[in-house]
Each structure stands twice: as structure tokens, then as C-alpha cells.
Design a protein around this motif. Structure first.
Motif, PDB file in Angstrom:
ATOM      1  N   GLU A  11      -3.726  48.311  27.336  1.00  0.00           N
ATOM      2  CA  GLU A  11      -3.420  48.239  28.773  1.00  0.00           C
ATOM      3  C   GLU A  11      -2.954  49.593  29.284  1.00  0.00           C
ATOM      4  N   THR A  12      -2.107  50.257  28.510  1.00  0.00           N
ATOM      5  CA  THR A  12      -1.635  51.590  28.885  1.00  0.00           C
ATOM      6  C   THR A  12      -2.796  52.561  28.950  1.00  0.00           C
ATOM      7  N   MET A  13      -3.701  52.460  27.999  1.00  0.00           N
ATOM      8  CA  MET A  13      -4.867  53.339  27.936  1.00  0.00           C
ATOM      9  C   MET A  13      -5.756  53.149  29.170  1.00  0.00           C
ATOM     10  N   VAL A  14      -6.020  51.895  29.559  1.00  0.00           N
ATOM     11  CA  VAL A  14      -6.862  51.620  30.717  1.00  0.00           C
ATOM     12  C   VAL A  14      -6.192  52.104  31.998  1.00  0.00           C
ATOM     13  N   LEU A  15      -4.896  51.848  32.134  1.00  0.00           N
ATOM     14  CA  LEU A  15      -4.180  52.278  33.333  1.00  0.00           C
ATOM     15  C   LEU A  15      -4.178  53.799  33.457  1.00  0.00           C
ATOM     16  N   CYS A  16      -4.014  54.489  32.336  1.00  0.00           N
ATOM     17  CA  CYS A  16      -4.041  55.956  32.355  1.00  0.00           C
ATOM     18  C   CYS A  16      -5.416  56.468  32.769  1.00  0.00           C
ATOM     19  N   GLU A  17      -6.487  55.847  32.268  1.00  0.00           N
ATOM     20  CA  GLU A  17      -7.841  56.268  32.620  1.00  0.00           C
ATOM     21  C   GLU A  17      -8.119  56.022  34.096  1.00  0.00           C
ATOM     22  N   ILE A  18      -7.585  54.928  34.647  1.00  0.00           N
ATOM     23  CA  ILE A  18      -7.741  54.660  36.074  1.00  0.00           C
ATOM     24  C   ILE A  18      -7.099  55.790  36.886  1.00  0.00           C
ATOM     25  N   TYR A  19      -5.880  56.204  36.490  1.00  0.00           N
ATOM     26  CA  TYR A  19      -5.195  57.287  37.207  1.00  0.00           C
ATOM     27  C   TYR A  19      -5.924  58.610  37.038  1.00  0.00           C
ATOM     28  N   ARG A  20      -6.417  58.887  35.837  1.00  0.00           N
ATOM     29  CA  ARG A  20      -7.144  60.132  35.609  1.00  0.00           C
ATOM     30  C   ARG A  20      -8.383  60.189  36.495  1.00  0.00           C
ATOM     31  N   GLU A  69     -17.697  52.233  34.119  1.00  0.00           N
ATOM     32  CA  GLU A  69     -17.142  53.567  33.895  1.00  0.00           C
ATOM     33  C   GLU A  69     -15.948  53.507  32.941  1.00  0.00           C
ATOM     34  N   LEU A  70     -15.091  52.512  33.117  1.00  0.00           N
ATOM     35  CA  LEU A  70     -13.949  52.350  32.210  1.00  0.00           C
ATOM     36  C   LEU A  70     -14.418  52.040  30.796  1.00  0.00           C
ATOM     37  N   ALA A  71     -15.387  51.143  30.672  1.00  0.00           N
ATOM     38  CA  ALA A  71     -15.888  50.766  29.351  1.00  0.00           C
ATOM     39  C   ALA A  71     -16.494  51.969  28.632  1.00  0.00           C
ATOM     40  N   ALA A  72     -17.263  52.776  29.366  1.00  0.00           N
ATOM     41  CA  ALA A  72     -17.899  53.955  28.759  1.00  0.00           C
ATOM     42  C   ALA A  72     -16.876  55.008  28.368  1.00  0.00           C
ATOM     43  N   ALA A  73     -15.877  55.227  29.214  1.00  0.00           N
ATOM     44  CA  ALA A  73     -14.881  56.265  28.958  1.00  0.00           C
ATOM     45  C   ALA A  73     -13.976  55.912  27.785  1.00  0.00           C
ATOM     46  N   LEU A  74     -13.741  54.613  27.560  1.00  0.00           N
ATOM     47  CA  LEU A  74     -12.760  54.188  26.560  1.00  0.00           C
ATOM     48  C   LEU A  74     -13.391  53.485  25.361  1.00  0.00           C
ATOM     49  N   SER A  75     -14.719  53.492  25.280  1.00  0.00           N
ATOM     50  CA  SER A  75     -15.422  52.854  24.158  1.00  0.00           C
ATOM     51  C   SER A  75     -15.025  51.393  24.005  1.00  0.00           C
ATOM     52  N   GLN A 106     -15.859  47.169  25.321  1.00  0.00           N
ATOM     53  CA  GLN A 106     -16.828  46.265  25.916  1.00  0.00           C
ATOM     54  C   GLN A 106     -16.405  45.964  27.357  1.00  0.00           C
ATOM     55  N   GLU A 107     -17.392  45.728  28.236  1.00  0.00           N
ATOM     56  CA  GLU A 107     -17.073  45.427  29.631  1.00  0.00           C
ATOM     57  C   GLU A 107     -16.232  44.166  29.746  1.00  0.00           C
ATOM     58  N   SER A 108     -16.478  43.188  28.891  1.00  0.00           N
ATOM     59  CA  SER A 108     -15.684  41.961  28.915  1.00  0.00           C
ATOM     60  C   SER A 108     -14.227  42.243  28.561  1.00  0.00           C
ATOM     61  N   SER A 109     -14.000  43.190  27.637  1.00  0.00           N
ATOM     62  CA  SER A 109     -12.632  43.567  27.273  1.00  0.00           C
ATOM     63  C   SER A 109     -11.929  44.261  28.429  1.00  0.00           C
ATOM     64  N   VAL A 110     -12.667  45.117  29.151  1.00  0.00           N
ATOM     65  CA  VAL A 110     -12.092  45.807  30.304  1.00  0.00           C
ATOM     66  C   VAL A 110     -11.672  44.801  31.373  1.00  0.00           C
ATOM     67  N   LYS A 111     -12.519  43.806  31.645  1.00  0.00           N
ATOM     68  CA  LYS A 111     -12.178  42.780  32.638  1.00  0.00           C
ATOM     69  C   LYS A 111     -10.920  42.025  32.229  1.00  0.00           C
ATOM     70  N   TYR A 112     -10.829  41.692  30.956  1.00  0.00           N
ATOM     71  CA  TYR A 112      -9.652  40.971  30.453  1.00  0.00           C
ATOM     72  C   TYR A 112      -8.385  41.800  30.644  1.00  0.00           C
ATOM     73  N   ILE A 113      -8.468  43.108  30.331  1.00  0.00           N
ATOM     74  CA  ILE A 113      -7.306  43.990  30.454  1.00  0.00           C
ATOM     75  C   ILE A 113      -6.930  44.176  31.918  1.00  0.00           C
ATOM     76  N   LEU A 114      -7.920  44.330  32.798  1.00  0.00           N
ATOM     77  CA  LEU A 114      -7.634  44.466  34.224  1.00  0.00           C
ATOM     78  C   LEU A 114      -6.935  43.224  34.770  1.00  0.00           C
ATOM     79  N   ASN A 115      -7.370  42.057  34.329  1.00  0.00           N
ATOM     80  CA  ASN A 115      -6.712  40.817  34.755  1.00  0.00           C
ATOM     81  C   ASN A 115      -5.264  40.778  34.279  1.00  0.00           C
ATOM     82  N   SER A 116      -5.030  41.262  33.057  1.00  0.00           N
ATOM     83  CA  SER A 116      -3.677  41.307  32.530  1.00  0.00           C
ATOM     84  C   SER A 116      -2.809  42.275  33.322  1.00  0.00           C
TER      85      SER A 116
END
Length: 223
Positions: A26-35, A48-54, A56-66
Motif C-alpha cells: 500500500e505504501t509502495m502504491v501510494l508513493c508511486e501515485i505521488y511520484r 500505469e501503476l501495474a506496469a511501474a510496480l510489477s 497485476q492489475e487486479s492487485s492494484v485495484k485491491y490495494i486502491l480499494n484498501s
């Protein structure tokens, strides 16, 4: 060789999250959003988040919801780009992690000190950055096959893995990346394109680190 496996803290059959703390992902995704927001003046989309952080798109959606449930971001209609950040990013959460070697086809190369480089990333536990180290991918790996050359894999120093962990191990003098699986009365190691390997009493095994994060886009300095 005997390995003890940690039991995750459970509450009502579910994993219990430390209060008021984001997970490392979650910290990693939030940092990438700010960057991305600072660089492009807009929030990144799911792809874009999935590609930048290696991830899956489904994982990114789950983390964003969290992150939304914790009040870090706010969504309007969809996750495409229709969301905004509510909590400012604290630059103090950025830590410098040493790059101590390379990964080629899930084999560890040049695993040594002093480091061969360093990477600036975020860490959910800023007080534990001394427990982290990184490898740079040269070719292949990790076991999921999602990594590309140049990607950075971040590990936490820990000698006791849990089932499902991907870890750097020294097995009978051979260093490689494997996935642990706790089977009935046995510990199984899964390697890339290899049959599962069951540890024997005569095997010599040392766990050097547990994989926690991977980055396709990070501030890297090679020495």
C-alpha cells in the motif's frame, strides 16, 4: 535441517492489520501515485501503476480499494483516473536501500558487500530500513515471470519464512530464488521451471531474505 514457520496473527479468521499502518505494498502504491502526480500533474491509471510496480492489475485495484477505505484516496466513478489523493505523502518515508547483487534466471549473482548500488524507495516500517536489501534483475524472474531486466527486487532480512514466501536461499551451497510451501510433514521448495523439491534431513539450507516488493520504476544509483 528444521525450519519453523510463523503463524500469522488472526482475528475472526482474517489477517489482523497493525493499527494506523499501511502495508508495504500500500505504501509502495501510494508513493508511486505521488511520484506520477508530481511528474505528470495527474494521477496514474490502473495499467500505469501495474506496469511501474510489477503488479497485476487486479492487485492494484485491491490495494486502491484498501487505500480508499483508510482515507488515503477518494474515488468518484471508476479507478481509471477518477480518483484523488487525500493524504499528503511524507518524504521521511523514503529510505535508501543497498543493492547487493543481481538476479539472472532466478539465480543470485554477486551477492556481496560492499553494495553495487542503491535505490530510494518507500517502506511501511521506516525504522527497519537497515533490515532491507535489494537485487537488480538482469534476466528472468522472479518466479512469477513478471520481472523485467532492470527491475529492483527488495528483500527483508529474515531467516524464518512463511508458506508462500519467495525467498533467497543457500541450498547446499547453491544460491537461488525459491518459493516455500508447507506440505504435510514436509517443506517444499518451488523453483523456476523445476519440480518441487522436498527438503531432506541432510540438506543444508540458509534463508538470506524474503521478497517483499518489486519496482519497475525507482530511483537507482549504481556504483
Amino acid at each position: 535441517h528444521v525450519i519453523f514457520f510463523h503463524k500469522a496473527e488472526m482475528e475472526g479468521g482474517k489477517m489482523r492489520r497493525p493499527e494506523n499502518r499501511l502495508t508495504e505494498r500500500e505504501t509502495m502504491v501510494l508513493c508511486e501515485i505521488y511520484r506520477h502526480l508530481r511528474r505528470h500533474d495527474r494521477v496514474p491509471g490502473i495499467r500505469e501503476l501495474a506496469a511501474a510496480l510489477s503488479l497485476q492489475e487486479s492487485s492494484v485495484k485491491y490495494i486502491l480499494n484498501s487505500l480508499r477505505k483508510q482515507g488515503c484516496i477518494e474515488r468518484s466513478a471508476s479507478w481509471s483516473r477518477n480518483y484523488k489523493v487525500l493524504k499528503p505523502f511524507d518524504e521521511k518515508e523514503l529510505v535508501t536501500i543497498p543493492i547487493v547483487g543481481f538476479l539472472k534466471n532466478n539465480r543470485i549473482m554477486a551477492f556481496r558487500s560492499p553494495p553495487v548500488g542503491e535505490v530510494r524507495i518507500t517502506c511501511a516500517d521506516g525504522n527497519s530500513d537497515h533490515e532491507l536489501f535489494a537485487l537488480q534483475v538482469l534476466q528472468g524472474g522472479p518466479l512469477s515471470g513478471s520481472a523485467s531486466p532492470g527491475d529492483i527486487l527488495v528483500f527483508r532480512k529474515r531467516s524464518v519464512p512463511t508458506t508462500g514466501n519467495t525467498a533467497i536461499v543457500n541450498l547446499n551451497g547453491d544460491m537461488k530464488l525459491v518459493k516455500f510451501k508447507l506440505a504435510r510433514n514436509a517443506v517444499m521448495l518451488h523453483g523456476d521451471q523445476e519440480m518441487p523439491f522436498q527438503l531432506r534431513p541432510s540438506d543444508r539450507l540458509r534463508v538470506d531474505g524474503i521478497l517483499i516488493l518489486s519496482f519497475s520504476n525507482a530511483e537507482v544509483t549504481m556504483f
